[in-house]
Design a protein around this motif. Structure first.
Motif, short mmCIF file in Angstrom:
data_model
loop_
_atom_site.label_atom_id
_atom_site.label_comp_id
_atom_site.label_asym_id
_atom_site.label_seq_id
_atom_site.Cartn_x
_atom_site.Cartn_y
_atom_site.Cartn_z
N MET A 53 0.84 -1.20 0.00
CA MET A 53 0.00 0.00 0.00
C MET A 53 0.88 1.25 0.00
O MET A 53 1.85 1.34 0.72
CB MET A 53 -0.88 0.02 1.26
N LYS A 54 0.49 2.20 -0.83
CA LYS A 54 1.23 3.45 -0.86
C LYS A 54 0.29 4.57 -0.41
O LYS A 54 -0.88 4.59 -0.77
CB LYS A 54 1.73 3.68 -2.28
N LYS A 55 0.81 5.47 0.39
CA LYS A 55 -0.01 6.57 0.87
C LYS A 55 0.57 7.91 0.42
O LYS A 55 1.77 8.15 0.53
CB LYS A 55 -0.07 6.55 2.40
N ILE A 56 -0.27 8.74 -0.15
CA ILE A 56 0.14 10.10 -0.55
C ILE A 56 -0.81 11.05 0.18
O ILE A 56 -1.98 10.73 0.35
CB ILE A 56 -0.03 10.32 -2.07
N VAL A 57 -0.32 12.21 0.58
CA VAL A 57 -1.23 13.19 1.19
C VAL A 57 -1.35 14.40 0.26
O VAL A 57 -0.34 14.96 -0.17
CB VAL A 57 -0.74 13.63 2.59
N ILE A 58 -2.58 14.75 -0.09
CA ILE A 58 -2.82 15.93 -0.93
C ILE A 58 -3.04 17.13 -0.03
O ILE A 58 -3.83 17.07 0.90
CB ILE A 58 -4.07 15.75 -1.82
N ARG A 59 -2.34 18.21 -0.32
CA ARG A 59 -2.57 19.47 0.40
C ARG A 59 -3.02 20.51 -0.61
O ARG A 59 -2.21 21.24 -1.16
CB ARG A 59 -1.28 19.93 1.09
N PRO A 60 -4.32 20.53 -0.90
CA PRO A 60 -4.78 21.46 -1.94
C PRO A 60 -4.51 22.90 -1.54
O PRO A 60 -4.73 23.28 -0.39
CB PRO A 60 -6.29 21.20 -2.04
N ASN A 61 -3.99 23.65 -2.47
CA ASN A 61 -3.68 25.05 -2.22
C ASN A 61 -4.94 25.88 -2.42
O ASN A 61 -5.23 26.35 -3.51
CB ASN A 61 -2.58 25.48 -3.19
N ILE A 62 -5.71 26.00 -1.35
CA ILE A 62 -6.97 26.74 -1.45
C ILE A 62 -6.67 28.23 -1.37
O ILE A 62 -6.09 28.69 -0.39
CB ILE A 62 -7.94 26.29 -0.34
N LEU A 63 -7.05 28.95 -2.39
CA LEU A 63 -6.78 30.39 -2.41
C LEU A 63 -7.59 31.07 -1.33
O LEU A 63 -8.78 30.83 -1.20
CB LEU A 63 -7.18 30.97 -3.76
N PRO A 64 -6.95 31.97 -0.57
CA PRO A 64 -7.75 32.74 0.38
C PRO A 64 -8.68 33.66 -0.40
O PRO A 64 -8.31 34.19 -1.44
CB PRO A 64 -6.71 33.54 1.15
N ARG A 65 -9.91 33.80 0.05
CA ARG A 65 -10.81 34.74 -0.59
C ARG A 65 -11.02 35.89 0.37
O ARG A 65 -11.34 35.69 1.53
CB ARG A 65 -12.17 34.09 -0.89
N PHE A 66 -10.79 37.10 -0.09
CA PHE A 66 -11.01 38.27 0.75
C PHE A 66 -12.35 38.87 0.39
O PHE A 66 -12.73 38.92 -0.76
CB PHE A 66 -9.91 39.30 0.53
N THR A 67 -13.06 39.30 1.39
CA THR A 67 -14.33 39.98 1.16
C THR A 67 -14.19 41.43 1.59
O THR A 67 -13.80 41.70 2.72
CB THR A 67 -15.45 39.30 1.97
N GLU A 68 -14.49 42.34 0.69
CA GLU A 68 -14.46 43.75 1.05
C GLU A 68 -15.85 44.16 1.50
O GLU A 68 -16.83 43.95 0.78
CB GLU A 68 -14.03 44.59 -0.15
N VAL A 69 -15.95 44.75 2.70
CA VAL A 69 -17.25 45.16 3.23
C VAL A 69 -17.31 46.68 3.24
O VAL A 69 -16.44 47.34 3.82
CB VAL A 69 -17.45 44.65 4.67
N TYR A 70 -18.32 47.24 2.60
CA TYR A 70 -18.50 48.69 2.58
C TYR A 70 -19.77 49.04 3.33
O TYR A 70 -20.83 48.47 3.07
CB TYR A 70 -18.61 49.19 1.14
N VAL A 71 -19.68 49.94 4.30
CA VAL A 71 -20.84 50.40 5.05
C VAL A 71 -20.92 51.91 4.91
O VAL A 71 -19.92 52.59 5.12
CB VAL A 71 -20.74 50.03 6.55
N GLY A 72 -22.08 52.44 4.56
CA GLY A 72 -22.20 53.89 4.43
C GLY A 72 -23.53 54.27 3.79
O GLY A 72 -24.45 53.46 3.72
N ARG A 73 -23.59 55.52 3.35
CA ARG A 73 -24.82 56.04 2.74
C ARG A 73 -24.60 56.26 1.25
O ARG A 73 -23.54 56.67 0.82
CB ARG A 73 -25.21 57.37 3.39
N ASN A 74 -25.65 55.98 0.48
CA ASN A 74 -25.62 56.24 -0.98
C ASN A 74 -24.42 55.61 -1.67
O ASN A 74 -23.78 56.22 -2.51
CB ASN A 74 -25.63 57.75 -1.24
#
Lengths: 355, 355
Positions: free
Chosen positions: B1-22
């Protein structure tokens, strides 16, 4: 206006891949969850219920559900029914789903795992060559829609993949072709060593291991298909088009093999690939006795291509190779736009050769 | 038996939050995509089509789709129909979806974005207080099923959230209660400052900003609900149960408010919370005129609780607080099992007080 940036702390998910013989009946399972008592629900291709399903359910003290065999299973209807069965069983966030079957089963069950209660752990047991070297690796999940294949899905990585080559012993010839087409593609785009091995003994377990390793390497570098992973689409732009034209009456492996041939030819025609390499490629695929599917028409193929996910703003994009074992990076895009006029002479050649 | 470990490179997703008027009519949009020409498809709550939908579509040169108003929209049927409309429009992986509406719209459109072609970018424009402080933040997407609310979904983060407080100017009273219940909950579990502000001017924009900030802080530490994020379920175990018993005829905000009261009482009854704090909590919620929903029965509530996602191996788990502004960590689990007998005296009290 106030601006805040959220940086969600996404936990890395590791996938353990096991390749070998007689893995299903060993104590692999205990190690996977460090002895912790775990509730498993196996979801098996109906055709595998008798062969492995019941025995594995008993071995793991698991519940067993089945889904129908065949590509039509990758549908919203079958998914809805499966989700309902999971709710009725009272499957919760601590339950681990096990997919037992070929690519269709793996894609469907993985998608179900990714959306059931916003995601539960799952384990894949591919029982076909294609499932082992392709569908199981990389976290892509999907179902088909009336608008095309794999158009609804997610990227979601399993806890483990258990590739027991023992399960391939009864694989029919058409399934070997499905797997080999992907393995040879991997040889063309990424690893000439795979191509060389593929020329010789095509049932060599070492070939399976090398193909899995290559796909893992690609997916690790680019999980979400922003760049390198796109090379896996080599042969699939034309291949998917042909499958669509044939209304999915053409076996996937044969479509991908013909797609690889045409896209290799295109790579040569655009001046990237040497004549020696393209001749070598054509020679190897001779043994596949490739031909265009019933119902093929140029117009139908071009229409099918326009639904392709890889299309960007109306342009058709292709992965191209500049030698056996190497896809062209194109500044990290790993594909380039090919105009209709550039494509048409490759299609002329395809129709003359395989029509 | 051979074992390999996958470490998927998950891209960080940034969320920009804007709070204000108009914010909707400004040039925020150009900055978001660095001037790159982007195809937008707005998916708006039907009720908002006239108020903002058409104008925003014209402002962004976007296509506009609508979905029905109301909680029933969070269904597989509406999702299927929306996906079909997106396919017919030829939406591809480069298109950006914009959700315009309250929590229902945000949850449904975010789920659609997460599974359309395995994920496209999306932007949230919450137009309710609850949408701003709760549904929009944290990447949880979902639809409801016959077996319970939010049982199918994903964790998928938007590219940006645009909270324009101008859109709240016409918000009906019941929607203010929905939002306030979540804001006060945030005060109870995480930030006593929010609780103090909530005692005074409940329409203070600063309160909205603080609540958004608190939720972001929690979600950043634990995006996938492995630990800290669980505290957000405070008030929701009982709250969801009450909504289910009332067959979702009870407004969410009132259910959560009553849930917070009962779970605060439970925290006191189990010896964690001081009598002074629990009295302060009960006093504040007096102004909500809370009562049990029509059709309430003890048996119905307990039955509804057993479908709760937070249940593990048949135990009911609750988030508990030990002072205003602090949920108990319980060694990182942030919840503890409560036996039926421990729970029942809190239910006795609830029935006597709010029945």
């Amino acid at each position: 206006m106030k601006k805040i940036v959220i940086r969600p702390n996404i936990l890395p998910r590791f996938t353990e891949v096991y390749v070998g013989r007689n893995l299903l009946w060993g104590d692999l399972w205990k190690n996977l969850f460090e002895g912790k008592k775990t509730r498993f629900v196996i979801i098996a291709d109906q055709a595998l219920k008798e062969v492995y399903g019941t025995k594995l359910a008993s071995h793991l003290n698991a519940e067993l559900l089945t889904i129908p065999s065949g590509e039509k299973t990758k549908s919203q209807d079958v998914l809805d029914k499966l989700m309902e069965e999971l709710f009725i069983l009272g499957v919760n966030k601590d339950t681990v789903l096990i997919a037992l079957g070929g690519g269709v089963t793996l894609d469907l069950v993985s998608f179900a795992a990714s959306i059931y209660m916003r995601g539960v752990q799952h384990i894949l047991i591919p029982t076909t060559l294609l499932g082992m070297v392709d569908a199981a690796i990389g976290g892509k999940t999907a179902i088909d829609t009336a608008f095309g294949k794999n158009l609804i899905g997610s990227i979601y990585h399993p806890k483990a993949i258990v590739a027991d080559v023992e399960t391939l012993s009864t694989l029919p010839e058409t399934e070997w072709v499905n797997g080999l087409a992907e393995i040879l593609k991997m040889g063309l785009i990424f690893d000439a060593g795979i191509w060389e091995l593929g020329k010789k003994d095509r049932k060599d377990p070492e070939l399976i291991l090398k193909a899995i390793g290559a796909k893992i390497e690609i997916v690790e570098q680019d999980s979400t298909e922003q760049s390198l992973r796109r090379i896996l689409n080599f042969g699939h732009t034309i291949g998917h088009g042909l499958e669509a034209v044939a209304r999915y009456g053409m076996p996937h492996g044969r479509a991908v093999a013909l797609g690889c041939v045409v896209e290799s030819y295109l790579s040569w025609q655009l001046g990237y690939l040497s004549v020696k390499d393209v001749e070598g490629i054509l020679a190897l695929y001779d043994s596949f006795f490739l031909q265009l599917p019933d119902g093929y028409s140029r117009q139908g193929l071009l229409q099918a291509l326009s639904y392709d996910k890889k299309r960007s703003s109306g342009q058709m994009r292709f992965v191209l190779i500049d030698e056996i074992g190497h896809a062209m990076p194109f500044d990290g895009a790993y594909c380039r736009s090919v105009s209709l006029s550039e494509l048409e002479s490759s299609l002329d050649w395809m129709e003359n050769t395989y029509g």
